[in-house]
Scaffold this motif. Sequence first.
Motif, PDB file in Angstrom:
ATOM      1  N   SER A  17       0.709  -1.356  -0.043  1.00 48.19           N
ATOM      2  CA  SER A  17       0.040  -0.042   0.006  1.00 48.19           C
ATOM      3  C   SER A  17       0.832   1.247  -0.088  1.00 48.19           C
ATOM      4  CB  SER A  17      -0.923  -0.081   1.066  1.00 48.19           C
ATOM      5  OG  SER A  17      -1.942  -1.199   1.236  1.00 48.19           O
ATOM      6  N   LEU A  18       2.028   1.110   0.132  1.00 44.70           N
ATOM      7  CA  LEU A  18       2.959   2.246   0.399  1.00 44.70           C
ATOM      8  C   LEU A  18       3.038   3.060  -1.104  1.00 44.70           C
ATOM      9  CD1 LEU A  18       6.023   1.038   2.371  1.00 44.70           C
ATOM     10  CD2 LEU A  18       4.255   2.769   3.199  1.00 44.70           C
ATOM     11  N   THR A  19       3.010   2.414  -2.214  1.00 45.97           N
ATOM     12  CA  THR A  19       2.957   3.108  -3.311  1.00 45.97           C
ATOM     13  C   THR A  19       1.832   4.016  -3.449  1.00 45.97           C
ATOM     14  OG1 THR A  19       4.028   1.155  -4.445  1.00 45.97           O
ATOM     15  CG2 THR A  19       2.870   2.724  -5.941  1.00 45.97           C
ATOM     16  N   GLU A  20       0.622   3.375  -3.003  1.00 45.35           N
ATOM     17  CA  GLU A  20      -0.496   4.379  -3.158  1.00 45.35           C
ATOM     18  C   GLU A  20      -0.348   5.795  -2.309  1.00 45.35           C
ATOM     19  OE1 GLU A  20      -3.963   1.838  -2.865  1.00 45.35           O
ATOM     20  OE2 GLU A  20      -2.982   0.204  -3.157  1.00 45.35           O
ATOM     21  N   LEU A  21       0.565   5.854  -1.320  1.00 43.93           N
ATOM     22  CA  LEU A  21       0.451   6.835  -0.330  1.00 43.93           C
ATOM     23  C   LEU A  21       1.361   7.785  -0.964  1.00 43.93           C
ATOM     24  CD1 LEU A  21       0.827   5.129   2.876  1.00 43.93           C
ATOM     25  CD2 LEU A  21      -1.052   6.513   2.080  1.00 43.93           C
ATOM     26  N   ARG A  22       2.158   7.599  -1.959  1.00 42.12           N
ATOM     27  CA  ARG A  22       3.127   8.451  -2.784  1.00 42.12           C
ATOM     28  C   ARG A  22       2.357   9.724  -3.391  1.00 42.12           C
ATOM     29  NH1 ARG A  22       8.521   7.762  -3.158  1.00 42.12           N
ATOM     30  NH2 ARG A  22       8.370   9.436  -5.023  1.00 42.12           N
ATOM     31  N   SER A  23       2.797  10.932  -2.965  1.00 40.11           N
ATOM     32  CA  SER A  23       2.137  11.955  -3.625  1.00 40.11           C
ATOM     33  C   SER A  23       3.102  13.170  -3.530  1.00 40.11           C
ATOM     34  CB  SER A  23       0.961  12.221  -2.522  1.00 40.11           C
ATOM     35  OG  SER A  23       0.512  13.596  -2.951  1.00 40.11           O
ATOM     36  N   PRO A  24       2.920  14.129  -4.506  1.00 34.54           N
ATOM     37  CA  PRO A  24       3.729  15.259  -4.410  1.00 34.54           C
ATOM     38  C   PRO A  24       3.292  16.357  -3.326  1.00 34.54           C
ATOM     39  CG  PRO A  24       2.090  15.327  -6.412  1.00 34.54           C
ATOM     40  CD  PRO A  24       2.065  14.111  -5.754  1.00 34.54           C
ATOM     41  N   ARG A  25       2.179  15.656  -2.753  1.00 35.40           N
ATOM     42  CA  ARG A  25       1.746  16.858  -1.688  1.00 35.40           C
ATOM     43  C   ARG A  25       2.188  16.611  -0.362  1.00 35.40           C
ATOM     44  NH1 ARG A  25      -4.515  15.289  -1.379  1.00 35.40           N
ATOM     45  NH2 ARG A  25      -3.533  13.344  -2.341  1.00 35.40           N
ATOM     46  N   TRP A  26       3.119  15.458  -0.184  1.00 33.20           N
ATOM     47  CA  TRP A  26       3.773  15.337   1.091  1.00 33.20           C
ATOM     48  C   TRP A  26       5.218  14.325   0.899  1.00 33.20           C
ATOM     49  CZ3 TRP A  26      -1.510  13.444   1.032  1.00 33.20           C
ATOM     50  CH2 TRP A  26      -1.667  12.078   0.693  1.00 33.20           C
ATOM     51  N   GLU A  27       5.781  14.532   1.846  1.00 34.69           N
ATOM     52  CA  GLU A  27       7.097  13.657   1.926  1.00 34.69           C
ATOM     53  C   GLU A  27       6.727  12.294   2.722  1.00 34.69           C
ATOM     54  OE1 GLU A  27      11.858  13.768   3.345  1.00 34.69           O
ATOM     55  OE2 GLU A  27      10.500  15.408   3.740  1.00 34.69           O
ATOM     56  N   LEU A  28       7.155  11.084   2.106  1.00 36.40           N
ATOM     57  CA  LEU A  28       6.990  10.090   2.922  1.00 36.40           C
ATOM     58  C   LEU A  28       8.098   9.316   3.575  1.00 36.40           C
ATOM     59  CD1 LEU A  28       4.665   8.030   3.380  1.00 36.40           C
ATOM     60  CD2 LEU A  28       5.072   6.733   1.241  1.00 36.40           C
ATOM     61  N   VAL A  29       7.820   9.240   4.729  1.00 34.85           N
ATOM     62  CA  VAL A  29       9.107   8.557   5.545  1.00 34.85           C
ATOM     63  C   VAL A  29       8.471   7.174   6.093  1.00 34.85           C
ATOM     64  CG1 VAL A  29      10.679   8.761   7.692  1.00 34.85           C
ATOM     65  CG2 VAL A  29      10.072  10.834   6.396  1.00 34.85           C
ATOM     66  N   VAL A  30       9.247   6.037   6.000  1.00 33.38           N
ATOM     67  CA  VAL A  30       8.752   4.930   6.472  1.00 33.38           C
ATOM     68  C   VAL A  30       9.781   4.409   7.349  1.00 33.38           C
ATOM     69  CG1 VAL A  30       8.241   2.589   5.571  1.00 33.38           C
ATOM     70  CG2 VAL A  30       7.679   4.483   4.421  1.00 33.38           C
ATOM     71  N   ALA A  31       9.125   3.930   8.473  1.00 33.70           N
ATOM     72  CA  ALA A  31      10.146   3.232   9.643  1.00 33.70           C
ATOM     73  C   ALA A  31       9.473   1.840   9.532  1.00 33.70           C
ATOM     74  CB  ALA A  31       9.854   3.767  10.887  1.00 33.70           C
ATOM     75  N   THR A  32      10.549   0.913   9.419  1.00 43.04           N
ATOM     76  CA  THR A  32      10.134  -0.612   9.311  1.00 43.04           C
ATOM     77  C   THR A  32      11.383  -1.437   9.698  1.00 43.04           C
ATOM     78  OG1 THR A  32       9.227  -2.396   7.959  1.00 43.04           O
ATOM     79  CG2 THR A  32      10.419  -0.560   6.855  1.00 43.04           C
TER      80      THR A  32
END
Length: 410
Positions: A17-32
């Motif tokens: 689902s991370l791909t669907e969260l990509r957007s020019p409206r925000w920066e996506l930081v993922v901790a895993t």
Amino acid sequence: MTDRLLVCGLGSGMDRSLTELRSPRWELVVATDRPTDRARAAADVLLAVDPNDAVAVLAQLSAAGIDRIDGVFSLGADNPPVISTLARRFGCPGLPLETALDCTLKDRRLRILRAAGLDLPRFATAESVGEAVRAVADIGLPAVIKPSDQTGSLGVLKAETADQVRPLAEEALRLSPGGRIVVEEFLEGTEHTLAAFMVDGELHPFGFADREYGRKEEFAPHFFEGGDTLPSRLTAEQIAEVVDTVRRGAAALRLDPAVVNTDILRTHDGRVVLLEITCRLTGARIATEVMRLATGVDPLPNVVRLALGRPLDLAELRPRHSRAVVQRFLPADGGVVEWVGDPRDVARRTGVYDVFWGLDLSPGTVVPPYRGGADVLAGVIAHAERPEEAEAVAERTLRALPLRFKAGTP
């Protein structure tokens, strides 16, 4: 200024689902702690860290030069206390830590729900084997013994005889970081999952599934959940009763505003019992893919809005269609892999949305005996016009998996 979102923790398969969260409206930081290729491709910043350790996450954020977060949530990871801690640290929307602990620690949750008058199994807490033995003697057999502070069905065990109580209590205590376990009355019935948002005292459901427990006790004393089915076999009236029970439970736990995940048991005599209720997105791809495939409702945009403190778009929670969808799992129960192929070779069948391995498999991989809900060998998501047709597609697909164990093993 561009918003910065922190996705702290990925449940099983939820990196898709991370791909669907990509957007020019925000920066996506993922901790895993599971930095898959999908996570690396989707994240603007990827932190390889235990998402259940708030101190470690904060240290990694600092090392990456990140001193501002505008919204934080997990994708199906059961770590609400960490999410609350991070939200408070960065001053972004989120539930108080005590609220997150109330719905995460089983003994605290049960006490609050009982005080609110919710229907629950008879239960007791124990901090020693002796206390557990006395609790079972009072509650009666069969009983369920589980760590108060573990998630993902880890250490959830069924005691059917008095001789089993002591070793099972020892095992549950061993798995409990806080040395505290819960003993519950074992109830029978149908089990269900409700996914919803709770805002301003109103519960807004966006998915309802039946849990598949046809092989529930095959690996006793451990439980095995075989997957999920939509639409539910319950009537509209019965579902409404479940929704009301969940609303009361969420209100008692002060899960507002929050995304809510629940497990419900409806007994054979019609009781509606809350087995679990917590402030996180339903994991194992259920809310984000299985439910969406069935109804057309994508909860992710509203999860982001909630994390940023913005109003929900309730129109996005209305079903767009109704399709029969099932997710089915094969348990990982011992053996040595002799040969393994690509599951996508059987994903081209009509009605197959996806088929996947639950473990990293290669020739020589030793699969241990089944020990709990996380031990999944493989899974499939299938759809059709009717649930029984979708289930038939799933069963045929799992039988055709490109996997062979060495002689003498499963």
